[in-house]
Motif scaffolding. Sequence first.
Motif, PDB file in Angstrom:
ATOM      1  N   GLU A   1       0.825  -1.205   0.000  1.00  0.00           N
ATOM      2  CA  GLU A   1       0.000   0.000   0.000  1.00  0.00           C
ATOM      3  C   GLU A   1       0.861   1.258   0.000  1.00  0.00           C
ATOM      4  O   GLU A   1       0.523   2.253  -0.639  1.00  0.00           O
ATOM      5  N   ARG A   2       1.990   1.205   0.700  1.00  0.00           N
ATOM      6  CA  ARG A   2       2.880   2.364   0.735  1.00  0.00           C
ATOM      7  C   ARG A   2       3.465   2.638  -0.641  1.00  0.00           C
ATOM      8  O   ARG A   2       3.525   3.791  -1.098  1.00  0.00           O
ATOM      9  N   MET A   3       3.885   1.584  -1.342  1.00  0.00           N
ATOM     10  CA  MET A   3       4.464   1.763  -2.673  1.00  0.00           C
ATOM     11  C   MET A   3       3.426   2.269  -3.670  1.00  0.00           C
ATOM     12  O   MET A   3       3.717   3.149  -4.489  1.00  0.00           O
ATOM     13  N   VAL A   4       2.209   1.713  -3.598  1.00  0.00           N
ATOM     14  CA  VAL A   4       1.148   2.171  -4.492  1.00  0.00           C
ATOM     15  C   VAL A   4       0.828   3.633  -4.224  1.00  0.00           C
ATOM     16  O   VAL A   4       0.662   4.437  -5.152  1.00  0.00           O
ATOM     17  N   ALA A   5       0.747   4.010  -2.949  1.00  0.00           N
ATOM     18  CA  ALA A   5       0.446   5.399  -2.600  1.00  0.00           C
ATOM     19  C   ALA A   5       1.551   6.337  -3.078  1.00  0.00           C
ATOM     20  O   ALA A   5       1.285   7.441  -3.557  1.00  0.00           O
TER      21      ALA A   5
END
Length: 594
Positions: free
Chosen positions: A199-203
């Motif tokens: 989720e951090r990378m996508v964000a």
Amino acid sequence: MTRVWSNPLDLSYRYQDVRFSGWVGGVHLGDPRRSIHREAADPSIVRYQGRYFLFASMSRGYWHSDDLAEWHYRPTEKLPPFDYAPDVREIDGALIISASRKTGNSPFFRSVDPLADDFAEVAPGTFSFWDPSIFQDDDGRIYLYWGCDNVQPLYGLELDSGLEPIGQPVPLAASDVERRGWERTGEDYVVPEPKTERERMVAQFAGRAPYIEGAWMTKVGDTYYLQYAAPGTQWNTYADGYLTSDSPLGPFTYSSSSPFSSKPGGFMTGAGHGSTFQDEWGNWWHAATMRISVNDVFERRMGIFPAGFDEDGVLFCNQSFADYPLVVPDGAFDPRARLEPEWMLLSYRASAKASSTAPGHDAALATDEDARDWWASTAPGVGEWLAVDLGQAQHVHAVQVNLADQALADTAPPLDVGADSGHTWRGIYETHTPAAFLLEGSLDGETWETLHDGSVSGEDRPHALVILDRPKMLRHVRVTAQTLPFDGAFAVSGLRVFGRGEGEAPPQVSPQAARIDARTARLSWTPAPAAMGYNVRYGSHPDKLYRSWLLYERDHLDVPSLNADEQTWFAVDSFNENGVTRGEPVLAVAIDAP
């Protein structure tokens, strides 16, 4: 004679075979996956030769209708199937179609008899564009508008009769999040903090800037209305705003009546990236994208809403109770006159039971008024059933059966023809087994009568609205799967029963409304006895409460979508299965005011 439909539109949305590679922004997230789900979005509607034609993303064809209520799907292999956001407008007596391409040139296609599948490329295009909208002015001159970016603005330029550019692109519209609260990204305008590394990378890849996209031009009188969407198709806050000018290429002035199309609450949310058009009687309508975004970010549907231009030239939509059945007379009407639905919802949180249940998909999820969760049977689902008990006999006028896609990657055969966009490969199924069901009603739960038999027509009905020939006294409603795409589970996101209760509407409520910052108002109210929910209406004047936010079981709401320079009035209508009680408008006063 009347026309009736309920959003989302009941169309044979096409199934996608989407394979996520796991790569985002040059980083591998370690979870390649496959999703099979329906998708259609970015509706472009035009009335041509006495019929309405609807083009939408990833549909491998188009829909047509003679009344806006009943639509027929027509496939075509003559238009590029994997170009997003197809635009259609009438130019010089023919339909001109174009769509998005990130690289290369974006071509234009022409048709004078679309039902004969006569689409032909008439211009190869000279550059790539995204989310196009072509427009012909009263003097015959042609213009193109485009843009879909969280950095770049919307652009426009003039085209010659051969659809070649005249001059250079002109920047026309850009985001201004500091002054336009509705352009902020996030669910209810709040972006959740990432909980996992993925989720951090996508964000990080997506960023928090809004996407400004989905241009559409409408001219009324001497005013040009340039419409655009923000902040992102995956949010419940996806909406359309507009700017005005006295020239097709501006300069344009932002309208503080934006967003004019917004549906952040209710059964299915979102009302962005669409088209504004007139019917045969001169009534205005706005078609827009509605989101599910569970199986995939781009898992979406479409809706059509009454629209208009008021006496001051303000563009508006009436989206109060916008996913309840809409009964429309065949003739001119005032879109502001719909103060409450024809029928109320009788099935909210009704007791539900089913023949079987997949883990995490209990029957109660089919009556919670949220399209993003659903009951699902075990697979295969043909013959499985779901039943709701309204608690007492009610006057039932209509039932809407909304189907969901549950774990279809387990049963759908893989496609071998598609398009690769780097992080995602996509194919579109040309055909699929239709979704058909048997709908029954009962007073005692033992003796059942047929309300709808899907095997008669064999049509694909993923969001079927079944209008009864006459109102029936029913307590129980049951739906049983007859045929299902890919032999999957039977999944229902909403078994929604509509009619009229015999009691009273709830009493009026009066909210406290405070402006807590430049873009946010805070509302609270004392719950009304017997209220099922509340419809919050708001706008820049007590007579222009054109925006709305439908809530269930709430007594407060923060509205972070305001324009910084806009004085805002609010009214809260209470409702239950018996009707709606209108609230009086109140001004949201600055919280530090004496």
